[in-house]
Design a protein around this motif. Structure first.
Motif, PDB file in Angstrom:
ATOM      1  N   GLY A 214       0.806  -1.206   0.000  1.00 47.06           N
ATOM      2  CA  GLY A 214       0.000   0.000   0.000  1.00 47.06           C
ATOM      3  C   GLY A 214       0.846   1.266   0.000  1.00 47.06           C
ATOM      4  O   GLY A 214       0.559   2.222  -0.729  1.00 47.06           O
ATOM      5  N   LEU A 215       1.916   1.277   0.788  1.00 47.09           N
ATOM      6  CA  LEU A 215       2.804   2.444   0.818  1.00 47.09           C
ATOM      7  C   LEU A 215       3.497   2.656  -0.520  1.00 47.09           C
ATOM      8  O   LEU A 215       3.640   3.797  -0.990  1.00 47.09           O
ATOM      9  CB  LEU A 215       3.848   2.275   1.928  1.00 47.09           C
ATOM     10  N   MET A 216       3.943   1.582  -1.141  1.00 41.13           N
ATOM     11  CA  MET A 216       4.603   1.715  -2.436  1.00 41.13           C
ATOM     12  C   MET A 216       3.639   2.244  -3.495  1.00 41.13           C
ATOM     13  O   MET A 216       3.996   3.082  -4.333  1.00 41.13           O
ATOM     14  CB  MET A 216       5.182   0.369  -2.862  1.00 41.13           C
ATOM     15  N   LEU A 217       2.403   1.755  -3.468  1.00 39.79           N
ATOM     16  CA  LEU A 217       1.403   2.255  -4.401  1.00 39.79           C
ATOM     17  C   LEU A 217       1.123   3.734  -4.161  1.00 39.79           C
ATOM     18  O   LEU A 217       0.919   4.509  -5.111  1.00 39.79           O
ATOM     19  CB  LEU A 217       0.105   1.456  -4.254  1.00 39.79           C
TER      20      LEU A 217
ATOM     21  N   VAL B 296       3.151   6.094  -3.038  1.00 40.26           N
ATOM     22  CA  VAL B 296       4.222   6.921  -3.584  1.00 40.26           C
ATOM     23  C   VAL B 296       4.157   6.954  -5.110  1.00 40.26           C
ATOM     24  O   VAL B 296       4.242   8.025  -5.738  1.00 40.26           O
ATOM     25  CB  VAL B 296       5.602   6.407  -3.121  1.00 40.26           C
ATOM     26  N   GLY B 297       3.989   5.777  -5.730  1.00 35.48           N
ATOM     27  CA  GLY B 297       3.958   5.714  -7.189  1.00 35.48           C
ATOM     28  C   GLY B 297       2.764   6.442  -7.790  1.00 35.48           C
ATOM     29  O   GLY B 297       2.922   7.295  -8.675  1.00 35.48           O
ATOM     30  N   LEU B 298       1.563   6.119  -7.316  1.00 41.78           N
ATOM     31  CA  LEU B 298       0.364   6.761  -7.846  1.00 41.78           C
ATOM     32  C   LEU B 298       0.344   8.252  -7.543  1.00 41.78           C
ATOM     33  O   LEU B 298      -0.043   9.064  -8.386  1.00 41.78           O
ATOM     34  CB  LEU B 298      -0.886   6.090  -7.263  1.00 41.78           C
ATOM     35  N   GLY B 299       0.772   8.608  -6.322  1.00 45.15           N
ATOM     36  CA  GLY B 299       0.764  10.013  -5.936  1.00 45.15           C
ATOM     37  C   GLY B 299       1.664  10.861  -6.811  1.00 45.15           C
ATOM     38  O   GLY B 299       1.305  11.983  -7.191  1.00 45.15           O
ATOM     39  N   THR B 300       2.832  10.318  -7.153  1.00 45.21           N
ATOM     40  CA  THR B 300       3.769  11.065  -8.004  1.00 45.21           C
ATOM     41  C   THR B 300       3.209  11.245  -9.407  1.00 45.21           C
ATOM     42  O   THR B 300       3.252  12.348  -9.981  1.00 45.21           O
ATOM     43  CB  THR B 300       5.120  10.334  -8.071  1.00 45.21           C
ATOM     44  N   VAL B 301       2.682  10.181  -9.980  1.00 43.56           N
ATOM     45  CA  VAL B 301       2.147  10.246 -11.343  1.00 43.56           C
ATOM     46  C   VAL B 301       0.925  11.170 -11.407  1.00 43.56           C
ATOM     47  O   VAL B 301       0.830  12.056 -12.272  1.00 43.56           O
ATOM     48  CB  VAL B 301       1.767   8.840 -11.841  1.00 43.56           C
ATOM     49  N   ILE B 302      -0.007  10.980 -10.484  1.00 45.01           N
ATOM     50  CA  ILE B 302      -1.238  11.774 -10.509  1.00 45.01           C
ATOM     51  C   ILE B 302      -0.945  13.234 -10.180  1.00 45.01           C
ATOM     52  O   ILE B 302      -1.514  14.150 -10.789  1.00 45.01           O
ATOM     53  CB  ILE B 302      -2.265  11.190  -9.519  1.00 45.01           C
ATOM     54  N   GLY B 303      -0.045  13.472  -9.212  1.00 41.90           N
ATOM     55  CA  GLY B 303       0.296  14.836  -8.847  1.00 41.90           C
ATOM     56  C   GLY B 303       0.917  15.602 -10.008  1.00 41.90           C
ATOM     57  O   GLY B 303       0.606  16.779 -10.241  1.00 41.90           O
ATOM     58  N   THR B 304       1.801  14.939 -10.764  1.00 42.13           N
ATOM     59  CA  THR B 304       2.424  15.573 -11.928  1.00 42.13           C
ATOM     60  C   THR B 304       1.378  15.929 -12.979  1.00 42.13           C
ATOM     61  O   THR B 304       1.368  17.045 -13.528  1.00 42.13           O
ATOM     62  CB  THR B 304       3.481  14.641 -12.539  1.00 42.13           C
TER      63      THR B 304
ATOM     64  N   LEU C 259       0.226  15.422  -3.328  1.00 36.68           N
ATOM     65  CA  LEU C 259      -0.511  14.184  -3.590  1.00 36.68           C
ATOM     66  C   LEU C 259       0.159  12.936  -3.016  1.00 36.68           C
ATOM     67  O   LEU C 259      -0.487  12.135  -2.334  1.00 36.68           O
ATOM     68  CB  LEU C 259      -0.747  14.020  -5.084  1.00 36.68           C
ATOM     69  N   PRO C 260       1.478  12.695  -3.265  1.00 37.78           N
ATOM     70  CA  PRO C 260       2.095  11.500  -2.664  1.00 37.78           C
ATOM     71  C   PRO C 260       2.023  11.532  -1.134  1.00 37.78           C
ATOM     72  O   PRO C 260       1.866  10.487  -0.495  1.00 37.78           O
ATOM     73  CB  PRO C 260       3.546  11.565  -3.161  1.00 37.78           C
ATOM     74  N   LEU C 261       2.144  12.717  -0.554  1.00 37.67           N
ATOM     75  CA  LEU C 261       2.109  12.853   0.906  1.00 37.67           C
ATOM     76  C   LEU C 261       0.728  12.522   1.453  1.00 37.67           C
ATOM     77  O   LEU C 261       0.598  11.848   2.478  1.00 37.67           O
ATOM     78  CB  LEU C 261       2.506  14.280   1.291  1.00 37.67           C
ATOM     79  N   ILE C 262      -0.311  12.978   0.762  1.00 37.27           N
ATOM     80  CA  ILE C 262      -1.685  12.674   1.171  1.00 37.27           C
ATOM     81  C   ILE C 262      -1.936  11.176   1.130  1.00 37.27           C
ATOM     82  O   ILE C 262      -2.510  10.595   2.059  1.00 37.27           O
ATOM     83  CB  ILE C 262      -2.687  13.401   0.257  1.00 37.27           C
ATOM     84  N   LEU C 263      -1.479  10.524   0.050  1.00 36.60           N
ATOM     85  CA  LEU C 263      -1.756   9.099  -0.110  1.00 36.60           C
ATOM     86  C   LEU C 263      -0.984   8.242   0.901  1.00 36.60           C
ATOM     87  O   LEU C 263      -1.481   7.210   1.350  1.00 36.60           O
ATOM     88  CB  LEU C 263      -1.433   8.662  -1.541  1.00 36.60           C
ATOM     89  N   ILE C 264       0.209   8.671   1.264  1.00 39.76           N
ATOM     90  CA  ILE C 264       0.941   7.969   2.322  1.00 39.76           C
ATOM     91  C   ILE C 264       0.154   8.024   3.622  1.00 39.76           C
ATOM     92  O   ILE C 264       0.005   7.019   4.336  1.00 39.76           O
ATOM     93  CB  ILE C 264       2.344   8.578   2.517  1.00 39.76           C
ATOM     94  N   ALA C 265      -0.374   9.196   3.946  1.00 41.94           N
ATOM     95  CA  ALA C 265      -1.175   9.345   5.155  1.00 41.94           C
ATOM     96  C   ALA C 265      -2.432   8.491   5.080  1.00 41.94           C
ATOM     97  O   ALA C 265      -2.845   7.878   6.071  1.00 41.94           O
ATOM     98  CB  ALA C 265      -1.542  10.814   5.369  1.00 41.94           C
ATOM     99  N   TYR C 266      -3.065   8.413   3.899  1.00 43.63           N
ATOM    100  CA  TYR C 266      -4.278   7.618   3.758  1.00 43.63           C
ATOM    101  C   TYR C 266      -4.003   6.128   3.968  1.00 43.63           C
ATOM    102  O   TYR C 266      -4.789   5.417   4.587  1.00 43.63           O
ATOM    103  CB  TYR C 266      -4.887   7.853   2.377  1.00 43.63           C
TER     104      TYR C 266
ATOM    105  N   THR D 226       6.999  -4.682   6.078  1.00 38.78           N
ATOM    106  CA  THR D 226       8.189  -5.492   5.843  1.00 38.78           C
ATOM    107  C   THR D 226       8.723  -5.168   4.458  1.00 38.78           C
ATOM    108  O   THR D 226       7.939  -4.883   3.542  1.00 38.78           O
ATOM    109  CB  THR D 226       7.874  -6.996   5.945  1.00 38.78           C
ATOM    110  N   TRP D 227      10.020  -5.148   4.305  1.00 42.94           N
ATOM    111  CA  TRP D 227      10.578  -4.791   3.006  1.00 42.94           C
ATOM    112  C   TRP D 227      10.412  -5.957   2.047  1.00 42.94           C
ATOM    113  O   TRP D 227      10.874  -7.069   2.269  1.00 42.94           O
ATOM    114  CB  TRP D 227      12.052  -4.439   3.118  1.00 42.94           C
ATOM    115  N   THR D 228       9.728  -5.705   0.969  1.00 40.15           N
ATOM    116  CA  THR D 228       9.538  -6.716  -0.064  1.00 40.15           C
ATOM    117  C   THR D 228       9.212  -6.018  -1.366  1.00 40.15           C
ATOM    118  O   THR D 228       8.516  -4.994  -1.380  1.00 40.15           O
ATOM    119  CB  THR D 228       8.397  -7.685   0.302  1.00 40.15           C
ATOM    120  N   TRP D 229       9.717  -6.556  -2.468  1.00 39.71           N
ATOM    121  CA  TRP D 229       9.402  -5.961  -3.760  1.00 39.71           C
ATOM    122  C   TRP D 229       7.946  -6.239  -4.099  1.00 39.71           C
ATOM    123  O   TRP D 229       7.443  -7.344  -3.874  1.00 39.71           O
ATOM    124  CB  TRP D 229      10.289  -6.547  -4.855  1.00 39.71           C
ATOM    125  N   PRO D 230       7.231  -5.251  -4.610  1.00 42.64           N
ATOM    126  CA  PRO D 230       5.824  -5.474  -4.983  1.00 42.64           C
ATOM    127  C   PRO D 230       5.723  -6.498  -6.109  1.00 42.64           C
ATOM    128  O   PRO D 230       6.551  -6.514  -7.026  1.00 42.64           O
ATOM    129  CB  PRO D 230       5.346  -4.087  -5.442  1.00 42.64           C
TER     130      PRO D 230
END
Length: 429
Positions: free
Chosen positions: A93-96, A98-106, A140-147, A215-219
């Motif tokens: 969820g955290l990785m998503l 950051v990724g979605l927030g960056t793309v959508i925010g841009t 946007l990425p910051l909001i989604l991390i909080a969510y 836990t650290w794991t690749w998505p």
């Protein structure tokens, strides 16, 4: 004492709802503070923030699965004793986020002026809306991390630490807003930058409190796919729901600037007041999912009905407060007499909406806990049929103004309450 005992259920829901109320306040409270502070600058500035915040909240709502979708999954996993799976889900969820927030925010920053124009911004109002939206898109990425942080901790029935993070972030936001807007005189841009800084602090706080639960794991696609599928259902539901507020803003913008400004204030008061109703629905999400995860359908059903009764009492209190406090609330948000007069009448209708809203919100939460998001998405689209006729009529008969728009929203909310109640009865008959 078993959870199915009514007093115990009621106490547990209330105990979870109190801190949930604070954690729900992330974006609505940021925007409400922006609305109040910018409203003192003038009607064009307030109208600009009205358009920008409508777009921003709509975009954020499209990723609501990162918050609401992850809650029942985490609760269900813990109910079955799969703690390691819950950690992996939280990390994905955290990785998503950051990724979605960056793309959508841009994308949002690039298209800010066009979107603001599409909603109805023109001239000075369009300039203010574009400025606010381009800066706010950075958050946007910051909001989604909080969510994601909210969703994970809700699934664990843990609200205290998120409440502390949100409380600190919003206090910082108020202080920065006052300094940037009224001391440094940075105007709308200062308001937006203050919010982004506060959101950055909140995101750091949530990463810290989630550390023991990740836990650290690749998505991997096999894990991400269910989140995205659930996200599509929640996105469709959000699009349908925000279509109501977006079209109301667009119609208000075509009536006159005071109506647009008053509609912005009414919308933000509605969003803020709804935190109380949503706070009672949030425990239902995790408690229903946890009960179903352990195989106890009777307990899940009982939680749903108890949440609805508590929500109805909350709606009554909110409605009474809104109905009698209009003359005192209006001057807080606007100096313009035309805006104030519209607010006083609008708050009366908003007060009446709290009763069906209470039922709709309660069973929304319970149905999300039952992982019935596919039905919620489709029904959200069908519910628009109750809103559209009066909203369209107001567009062609501008004299109906804010009263016509709020009347359309009241019909929509009543329909939501009715269909959600019937759906819950159907699932647990």
């Amino acid at each position: 004492m078993k959870l199915s005992d009514t007093p115990s259920t009621r106490r547990r829901i209330i105990a979870l709802a109190i801190p949930a109320l604070g954690t729900l306040a992330v974006e609505p409270l940021y925007v409400l503070v922006d609305t109040a502070i910018v409203g003192r600058l003038g009607t064009p500035q307030l109208a600009g923030v009205a358009i920008a915040s409508t777009i921003l909240l709509t975009v954020v709502s499209l990723t609501v699965a990162l918050e609401y979708g992850i809650t029942p999954d985490i609760a269900f996993a813990h109910g079955q004793g799969r703690v390691d799976d819950a950690r992996v889900l939280a990390s994905d969820g955290l990785m998503l986020a950051v990724g979605l927030g960056t793309v959508i925010g841009t994308a949002l920053a690039i298209s800010a002026r066009w979107l603001s124009w599409l909603i109805g911004g023109r001239g000075e109002v369009l300039d203010h809306a574009t400025t606010y939206l381009r800066i706010a898109a950075l958050g946007l990425p910051l909001i989604l991390i909080a969510y994601v942080g909210h969703g994970v901790k809700r699934g664990m029935n843990s609200f205290t630490k998120p409440l502390i993070v949100v409380a600190i972030a919003n206090v910082v936001n108020v202080v920065l807003e006052i300094v940037a807007v009224h001391v440094l005189r940075w105007g709308v841009a200062g308001s937006a930058w203050s919010t982004v800084v506060a959101q950055a602090g909140a995101a750091v706080g949530f990463v810290f409190i989630l550390a023991p639960h990740t836990t650290w794991t690749w998505p991997r696609w096999v894990r991400i796919q269910p989140l995205l599928r659930s996200g599509l259902h929640f996105a469709l539901r959000s699009i349908a729901m925000f279509a109501v507020w977006n079209t109301a803003t667009a119609v208000a913008a075509r009536i006159d600037t005071p109506t647009l400004a008053a509609n912005q204030v009414i919308t933000q008061i509605f969003m803020f007041a709804s935190l109380g109703l949503d706070a009672l629905a949030i425990p239902a999400q995790s408690l229903v999912a946890g009960a179903l995860g352990s195989g106890d359908r009777d307990e899940a059903d009982h939680v749903g009905w108890t949440s609805a009764r508590l929500s109805l009492w909350c709606g009554i209190v909110l409605g009474v407060v809104m109905a009698v406090s209009g003359p005192w609330i209006a001057p807080i948000f606007a100096h313009d007499g035309a805006v104030q007069s519209r607010l006083v009448g609008g708050l009366v209708i908003l007060a009446m909406m709290q009763l069906p809203g209470a039922i709709a919100f309660a069973f929304d939460g319970a149905l999300i806990g039952a992982e019935d998001e596919r039905w919620l998405a489709r029904q959200a689209v069908r519910n628009l049929a109750a809103y559209a006729p009066l909203a369209v009529l107001t567009l062609f008969v501008p004299a109906m103004g804010l009263i016509g728009l709020l009347g359309a929203q009241a019909m929509w909310m009543t329909t939501r309450a009715w269909v959600n109640t019937n759906r819950w009865r159907f699932l647990f008959r």
